[in-house]
Design a protein around this motif. Sequence first.
Motif, PDB file in Angstrom:
ATOM      1  N   GLN A  98      13.226  -1.610  -5.171  1.00 43.05           N
ATOM      2  CA  GLN A  98      12.465  -0.505  -4.588  1.00 43.05           C
ATOM      3  C   GLN A  98      11.166  -0.364  -5.370  1.00 43.05           C
ATOM      4  O   GLN A  98      11.189  -0.212  -6.596  1.00 43.05           O
ATOM      5  CB  GLN A  98      13.283   0.791  -4.650  1.00 43.05           C
ATOM      6  N   VAL A  99      10.058  -0.428  -4.653  1.00 39.24           N
ATOM      7  CA  VAL A  99       8.730  -0.405  -5.266  1.00 39.24           C
ATOM      8  C   VAL A  99       7.914   0.714  -4.626  1.00 39.24           C
ATOM      9  O   VAL A  99       7.972   0.915  -3.415  1.00 39.24           O
ATOM     10  CB  VAL A  99       8.011  -1.761  -5.069  1.00 39.24           C
ATOM     11  N   GLU A 100       7.142   1.416  -5.461  1.00 46.62           N
ATOM     12  CA  GLU A 100       6.307   2.510  -4.969  1.00 46.62           C
ATOM     13  C   GLU A 100       4.856   2.254  -5.345  1.00 46.62           C
ATOM     14  O   GLU A 100       4.550   1.757  -6.423  1.00 46.62           O
ATOM     15  CB  GLU A 100       6.767   3.829  -5.598  1.00 46.62           C
ATOM     16  N   THR A 101       3.979   2.612  -4.422  1.00 47.03           N
ATOM     17  CA  THR A 101       2.557   2.592  -4.709  1.00 47.03           C
ATOM     18  C   THR A 101       1.886   3.683  -3.883  1.00 47.03           C
ATOM     19  O   THR A 101       2.443   4.145  -2.890  1.00 47.03           O
ATOM     20  CB  THR A 101       1.919   1.222  -4.408  1.00 47.03           C
ATOM     21  N   ASN A 102       0.724   4.103  -4.321  1.00 44.87           N
ATOM     22  CA  ASN A 102      -0.098   5.020  -3.534  1.00 44.87           C
ATOM     23  C   ASN A 102      -1.265   4.227  -2.969  1.00 44.87           C
ATOM     24  O   ASN A 102      -1.773   3.309  -3.623  1.00 44.87           O
ATOM     25  CB  ASN A 102      -0.614   6.171  -4.393  1.00 44.87           C
ATOM     26  N   ILE A 103      -1.658   4.591  -1.756  1.00 39.84           N
ATOM     27  CA  ILE A 103      -2.800   3.926  -1.143  1.00 39.84           C
ATOM     28  C   ILE A 103      -3.728   4.966  -0.537  1.00 39.84           C
ATOM     29  O   ILE A 103      -3.316   6.091  -0.244  1.00 39.84           O
ATOM     30  CB  ILE A 103      -2.392   2.903  -0.047  1.00 39.84           C
ATOM     31  N   ILE A 104      -4.959   4.572  -0.379  1.00 43.92           N
ATOM     32  CA  ILE A 104      -5.900   5.313   0.443  1.00 43.92           C
ATOM     33  C   ILE A 104      -6.331   4.337   1.523  1.00 43.92           C
ATOM     34  O   ILE A 104      -6.936   3.299   1.238  1.00 43.92           O
ATOM     35  CB  ILE A 104      -7.110   5.830  -0.359  1.00 43.92           C
ATOM     36  N   TYR A 105      -5.939   4.656   2.744  1.00 39.01           N
ATOM     37  CA  TYR A 105      -6.258   3.800   3.886  1.00 39.01           C
ATOM     38  C   TYR A 105      -7.410   4.413   4.654  1.00 39.01           C
ATOM     39  O   TYR A 105      -7.384   5.595   5.008  1.00 39.01           O
ATOM     40  CB  TYR A 105      -5.028   3.653   4.787  1.00 39.01           C
ATOM     41  N   SER A 106      -8.444   3.614   4.913  1.00 34.19           N
ATOM     42  CA  SER A 106      -9.601   4.051   5.693  1.00 34.19           C
ATOM     43  C   SER A 106      -9.644   3.256   6.984  1.00 34.19           C
ATOM     44  O   SER A 106      -9.474   2.031   6.968  1.00 34.19           O
ATOM     45  CB  SER A 106     -10.901   3.799   4.930  1.00 34.19           C
ATOM     46  N   GLU A 107      -9.876   3.958   8.077  1.00 31.32           N
ATOM     47  CA  GLU A 107      -9.983   3.294   9.375  1.00 31.32           C
ATOM     48  C   GLU A 107     -11.325   3.678   9.989  1.00 31.32           C
ATOM     49  O   GLU A 107     -11.644   4.864  10.087  1.00 31.32           O
ATOM     50  CB  GLU A 107      -8.816   3.734  10.267  1.00 31.32           C
TER      51      GLU A 107
END
Length: 154
Positions: A98-107
């Motif tokens: 189990q792996v966790e990351t935070n992202i900021i996704y721009s569209e």
Amino acid sequence: MEIADFIFYENKLLDSERYDEWYELFAEDGVYWIPGSSQQTDPENEISIALENKLLLRLRIERLAHQRAFSLQPQVKGLRLVQNPCVLNADIKLGLIQVETNIIYSEYQADRTDIYPANVIYYLQPKQQSWEIVQKKVNLLAVDGHLPCIQLFV
């Protein structure tokens, strides 16, 4: 391949619109899930923004490439900023990490940019010299508020 490298590679495939290669990162029973609320714990008995197995992922990828996908015109572009992934849990018996990351996704589409911060939880299993995705769960920060239509994969 190291776990962090795999996560960065997966997001690079999405940024590069290499959806067929991205699709191949999923296990045969792999699932892509975006819960419909911050309190959602059950993907099947509660409404989700997305709950897609490999068949549904394939259909969505084909739609993204279709000339009559009018909502994608003008062209939609996505870009992700990915925080360093960290392993939360490793179940040796099941072979799952189990792996966790935070992202900021721009569209971006037609002079409009929408920003979607999210926490992403992956369940990965070893595959040859790399990993495959058993589940990718995208917890959108603003899921309980107003969300514009997300056109691509987060």
